[in-house]
Design an enzyme around this catalytic site. Structure first.
Site, mmCIF file in Angstrom:
data_model
loop_
_atom_site.group_PDB
_atom_site.id
_atom_site.type_symbol
_atom_site.label_atom_id
_atom_site.label_comp_id
_atom_site.label_asym_id
_atom_site.label_seq_id
_atom_site.Cartn_x
_atom_site.Cartn_y
_atom_site.Cartn_z
ATOM 1 N N GLU A 1 -2.938 6.890 1.012
ATOM 2 C CA GLU A 1 -3.600 8.218 0.440
ATOM 3 C C GLU A 1 -2.821 9.581 1.119
ATOM 4 O OE1 GLU A 1 -7.771 7.669 0.032
ATOM 5 O OE2 GLU A 1 -8.112 9.490 1.212
ATOM 6 N N LEU B 1 0.724 -1.302 -0.034
ATOM 7 C CA LEU B 1 -0.033 -0.062 -0.118
ATOM 8 C C LEU B 1 0.855 1.302 -0.026
ATOM 9 C CD1 LEU B 1 -3.057 0.940 0.112
ATOM 10 C CD2 LEU B 1 -2.546 1.605 2.388
HETATM 11 C C1 LIG Z 1 -1.597 -1.286 4.600
HETATM 12 C C2 LIG Z 1 -3.075 -0.619 5.346
HETATM 13 C C3 LIG Z 1 -2.883 0.715 5.539
HETATM 14 C C4 LIG Z 1 -4.091 1.114 6.470
HETATM 15 N N1 LIG Z 1 -4.139 2.756 6.380
HETATM 16 C C5 LIG Z 1 -5.280 2.946 7.213
HETATM 17 C C6 LIG Z 1 -5.235 4.466 7.570
HETATM 18 O O1 LIG Z 1 -4.165 5.187 7.456
HETATM 19 N N2 LIG Z 1 -6.271 4.996 8.460
HETATM 20 C C7 LIG Z 1 -7.427 4.081 8.425
HETATM 21 O O2 LIG Z 1 -8.451 4.352 9.116
HETATM 22 N N3 LIG Z 1 -7.347 2.719 8.097
HETATM 23 C C8 LIG Z 1 -6.255 2.154 7.365
HETATM 24 N N4 LIG Z 1 -6.294 0.933 6.923
HETATM 25 C C9 LIG Z 1 -7.416 0.076 7.653
HETATM 26 C C10 LIG Z 1 -7.290 -0.180 9.022
HETATM 27 O O3 LIG Z 1 -5.999 -0.248 9.424
HETATM 28 C C11 LIG Z 1 -8.049 -1.514 9.363
HETATM 29 O O4 LIG Z 1 -9.315 -1.682 8.800
HETATM 30 C C12 LIG Z 1 -8.053 -1.663 10.815
HETATM 31 O O5 LIG Z 1 -6.749 -1.678 11.266
HETATM 32 C C13 LIG Z 1 -8.836 -3.161 11.312
HETATM 33 O O6 LIG Z 1 -8.467 -3.288 12.584
HETATM 34 P P1 LIG Z 1 -8.999 -4.664 13.096
HETATM 35 O O7 LIG Z 1 -8.796 -4.620 14.576
HETATM 36 O O8 LIG Z 1 -10.536 -4.521 12.901
HETATM 37 O O9 LIG Z 1 -8.466 -6.001 12.384
HETATM 38 P P2 LIG Z 1 -6.979 -6.307 12.378
HETATM 39 O O10 LIG Z 1 -5.981 -5.334 12.932
HETATM 40 O O11 LIG Z 1 -6.843 -6.863 11.063
HETATM 41 O O12 LIG Z 1 -7.074 -7.612 13.587
HETATM 42 C C14 LIG Z 1 -7.535 -8.839 13.347
HETATM 43 C C15 LIG Z 1 -7.249 -9.591 14.546
HETATM 44 O O13 LIG Z 1 -8.166 -10.831 14.622
HETATM 45 C C16 LIG Z 1 -7.251 -11.861 14.779
HETATM 46 N N5 LIG Z 1 -7.934 -13.267 14.263
HETATM 47 C C17 LIG Z 1 -8.805 -13.165 12.885
HETATM 48 N N6 LIG Z 1 -9.535 -14.081 12.944
HETATM 49 C C18 LIG Z 1 -9.268 -15.045 13.912
HETATM 50 C C19 LIG Z 1 -9.727 -16.140 14.328
HETATM 51 N N7 LIG Z 1 -10.717 -16.942 13.607
HETATM 52 N N8 LIG Z 1 -9.198 -16.610 15.495
HETATM 53 C C20 LIG Z 1 -8.494 -15.716 16.401
HETATM 54 N N9 LIG Z 1 -8.016 -14.702 16.254
HETATM 55 C C21 LIG Z 1 -8.413 -14.140 14.968
HETATM 56 C C22 LIG Z 1 -5.990 -11.475 14.067
HETATM 57 O O14 LIG Z 1 -4.919 -12.454 14.781
HETATM 58 C C23 LIG Z 1 -5.752 -10.222 14.341
HETATM 59 O O15 LIG Z 1 -5.374 -10.103 15.744
HETATM 60 C C24 LIG Z 1 -5.200 0.442 6.397
HETATM 61 C C25 LIG Z 1 -5.151 -0.943 6.082
HETATM 62 C C26 LIG Z 1 -3.983 -1.516 5.607
HETATM 63 C C27 LIG Z 1 -4.091 -2.875 5.215
#
Ligand SMILES: Cc1cc2nc3c(=O)[nH]c(=O)nc-3n(C[C@H](O)[C@H](O)[C@H](O)COP(=O)(O)OP(=O)(O)OC[C@H]3O[C@@H](n4cnc5c(N)ncnc54)[C@H](O)[C@@H]3O)c2cc1C
Length: 572
Positions: free
Chosen positions: A247, A244
């Site tokens: 933006e 990535l």
């Molecule tokens: C490269 C990149 C840059 C980004 N930049 C931005 C930004 O600048 N600003 C912004 O607002 N958003 C940004 N996003 C989006 C944002 O980072 C994500 O949407 C957000 O961090 C997701 O957080 P989460 O806690 O939902 O999931 P994640 O951080 O993906 O965590 C998911 C967790 O679930 C666990 N897990 C999953 N399935 C299971 C299971 N079945 N059993 C046990 N554990 C499980 C994993 O181990 C992990 O710990 C970016 C995304 C990416 C990929």
């Protein structure tokens, strides 16, 4: 032996850690179960920033909750539920200050206030940032907070089953990678914070554990998948490897140029140019390539992201990580040369169906937050910087609500029996995969699934290719169900086994994406149908729900909640 916490959080990204802290601070006995350690979750990779209408930038003095909420609703192509958006944005300011007080090292403006940069689809510069490592900073402070509160995190574990009886959560079945064994965990309430599903396409900016597997796990237990056809293809992933390029690069003033050197966004979004919302910029790049004004082959071409007109010091100070990523993965130094970019799978707008309290209305005691969840605040297209905000805000909401529910809940007398039954069933399935009796190689099925989705359900969609995709996914599901085998027979740390589970989930997730996309005969946000080139509010101003409650997927719809802003044409 059955283990127990009153509230179990699944996932240790920003949403999960924020939920765990909130549940603990509300007095609940809480434990986190995750595939990986907290700071290895994908949240750590977030680059550009987190939105809030602080009004710190001289250009954003007039910013307000209303304006931020309106931009979010307009960005969503009017598919977001407006009360949920208003809740998200009303809590934004206090959320940023809370993160700051927890120690988040935000970048500063000259006068010492939290810095805010412009981002796509936003009327004002309102994206707070810590250089281009914002996710790293916010995830670390949330995790540190949980350590301080003594919240246990059980790492190296995959939740493979949710047990529900009489529409009430009883517990979960967990695969422990360290021992290779299945475990039973009982709880009063569970919070799924399981992240996005980019691995369905393979070509993605998402981490390897972003398979959305938890979306399928909850669907198998009776909780619908919502709006799965809405996928955000980020305009600027590095050509060839999908790393990535945030933006923030355009927020800092980067230009997009075609092979004639033109800033082609002039044609597509004359006012906001490179900072139009992502769905529009991604389609514009795609169109330039299709019409021969890109670089490389038409079916997989790219354009240039050009920052060479910016002062070197600005790039080094504000975008150090992005510069390094581009240098390492494309060999180009953005200080001196344009870098090659193309759209790639970035964000899952849909996900687990819950209401604005993060609670399921289908299964009691079930909560969800974060990217793999659909509250819905992003509708058909998410604005950059709104996702970290969603994780922090709704993570807290989920934690508080789950703790409140758990306090009143009476443990079910037959929970243990249900868990034993589920464990036994799961053991049989795993043993079969290990036995080698299955005929199909799961990795071949996965490759076919990814190619099917990449080539038929991408930026542009149409009936014929969507039908091909749906048929193919169903055929692959059949192959999977007829039997797959594991090549590696080790029981401990068998990552192949993790992928087989994920594949089982991704096939159902893909099916839901195809079903929703095929039935939605309109263009809205990230869903662009070449054979139905208009938004159709009369028929499709509604959320798609796919239920797997009885095994076979069923598609239904739910009204969008509109309280303040009537749908208008979306121009930028
Ligand atoms: C490269 C990149 C840059 C980004 N930049 C931005 C930004 O600048 N600003 C912004 O607002 N958003 C940004 N996003 C989006 C944002 O980072 C994500 O949407 C957000 O961090 C997701 O957080 P989460 O806690 O939902 O999931 P994640 O951080 O993906 O965590 C998911 C967790 O679930 C666990 N897990 C999953 N399935 C299971 C299971 N079945 N059993 C046990 N554990 C499980 C994993 O181990 C992990 O710990 C970016 C995304 C990416 C990929």
């Amino acid at each position: 032996m059955i283990k127990r916490h009153s509230v179990i959080v699944v996932g240790s990204g920003l949403a999960g850690m924020r939920a765990a802290v909130a549940a603990r601070e509300s007095g609940a006995d809480v434990g986190v179960i995750s595939i990986c350690m907290p700071v290895r979750s994908h949240s750590v990779a977030a680059q550009g920033g987190i939105n809030a209408p602080l009004g710190n930038n001289p250009e954003s003095k007039d910013d307000s909750v209303d304006r931020h909420a309106f931009d979010t609703v307009k960005g969503s192509d009017y598919l977001a539920d407006q009360p949920a958006v208003i809740k998200l944005i009303s809590l934004a300011k206090e959320t940023i200050y809370e993160l700051e007080h927890w120690g988040c090292p935000f970048s500063r403006s000259e006068d010492g206030r939290i810095g805010q940069r412009p981002f796509g689809g936003a009327g004002y510069p309102r994206t707070c940032f810590a250089a281009d490592r914002t996710g790293h900073s916010v995830l670390h402070v949330a995790w540190e907070r949980s350590v301080r509160l003594g919240v246990p995190v059980y790492e190296d574990r995959l939740v493979v089953k949710l047990t529900v009886k009489n529409k009430k959560v009883q517990g979960i079945i967990v695969l422990n990678f360290i021992t290779g064994e299945l475990e039973m965990w009982e709880c009063d309430a569970v919070i799924f914070a399981i992240g996005g599903a980019g691995q369905i396409y393979g070509a993605t900016s998402n981490a390897l554990n972003c398979t959305g597997f938890g979306i399928a796990v909850s669907a198998w237990a009776g909780i619908s998948m919502k709006d799965m056809e809405f996928i955000q293809f980020h305009p600027t992933c590095l050509y060839g490897n999908n790393v990535l390029i945030s933006e923030a690069a355009r927020g800092e003033g980067g230009y997009l140029r075609n092979n004639k050197g033109e800033r082609f966004m002039e044609k597509y979004a004359p006012e906001q140019m490179e900072l139009a919302p992502r769905d529009i910029v991604a389609r514009s790049i795609y169109q330039e390539v299709l019409e021969g004004r890109g670089y490389g082959p038409k079916e997989n071409g790219y354009v240039h992201l050009d920052l060479t007109h910016l002062p070197e010091s600005q790039i080094l100070e504000r975008l150090p990580q992005i510069r390094e990523l581009a240098l390492r993965f494309s060999g180009q130094d953005m200080v001196k040369d344009p870098i090659p970019v193309q759209p790639g799978y970035h964000y899952t707008m849909g996900g687990i169906h819950v209401n604005e309290n993060c609670a399921s209305e289908e299964v009691e005691g079930f909560y969800a937050c974060g990217e793999g969840t659909c509250v819905s605040v992003h509708g058909a297209n998410r604005l950059g910087g709104n996702s970290l905000l969603e994780c922090a805000v709704f993570g807290k909401v989920a934690g508080v609500e789950a703790a409140k529910y758990a306090k009143e809940a009476t443990p079910s007398p037959d929970a243990k029996f249900t868990l034993f039954e589920a464990l036994h069933e799961q053991e049989q399935e795993i043993d079969f995969w290990y036995s080698g009796e299955g005929k199909s190689d799961p990795f071949k099925i996965m490759e076919e699934m990814r190619n099917t989705m990449k080539f038929n359900v991408f930026v542009y969609r149409e009936e014929e290719s969507l039908k091909i995709a749906l048929d193919k996914i169903r055929e692959l599901k059949q192959q999977f169900n007829d039997g797959v085998y594991l090549k590696s027979k080790v029981r401990q740390y068998n990552r192949e086994l993790e992928w087989v589970f994920a594949l089982k989930g991704m096939l159902d997730e893909s099916e839901a994406i195809c079903m929703g996309a095929l039935a939605r005969k309109e263009c809205r946000g990230g869903h662009w149908r070449l054979d139905h080139l208009k938004r159709d509010d009369a028929n499709f101003l509604k959320h798609s729900l796919v239920s797997f409650a009885d095994g076979e997927p069923k598609l239904s719809y739910q009204d969008v909640i509109i309280t303040k802003w009537q749908p208008q044409e979306r121009k930028y």
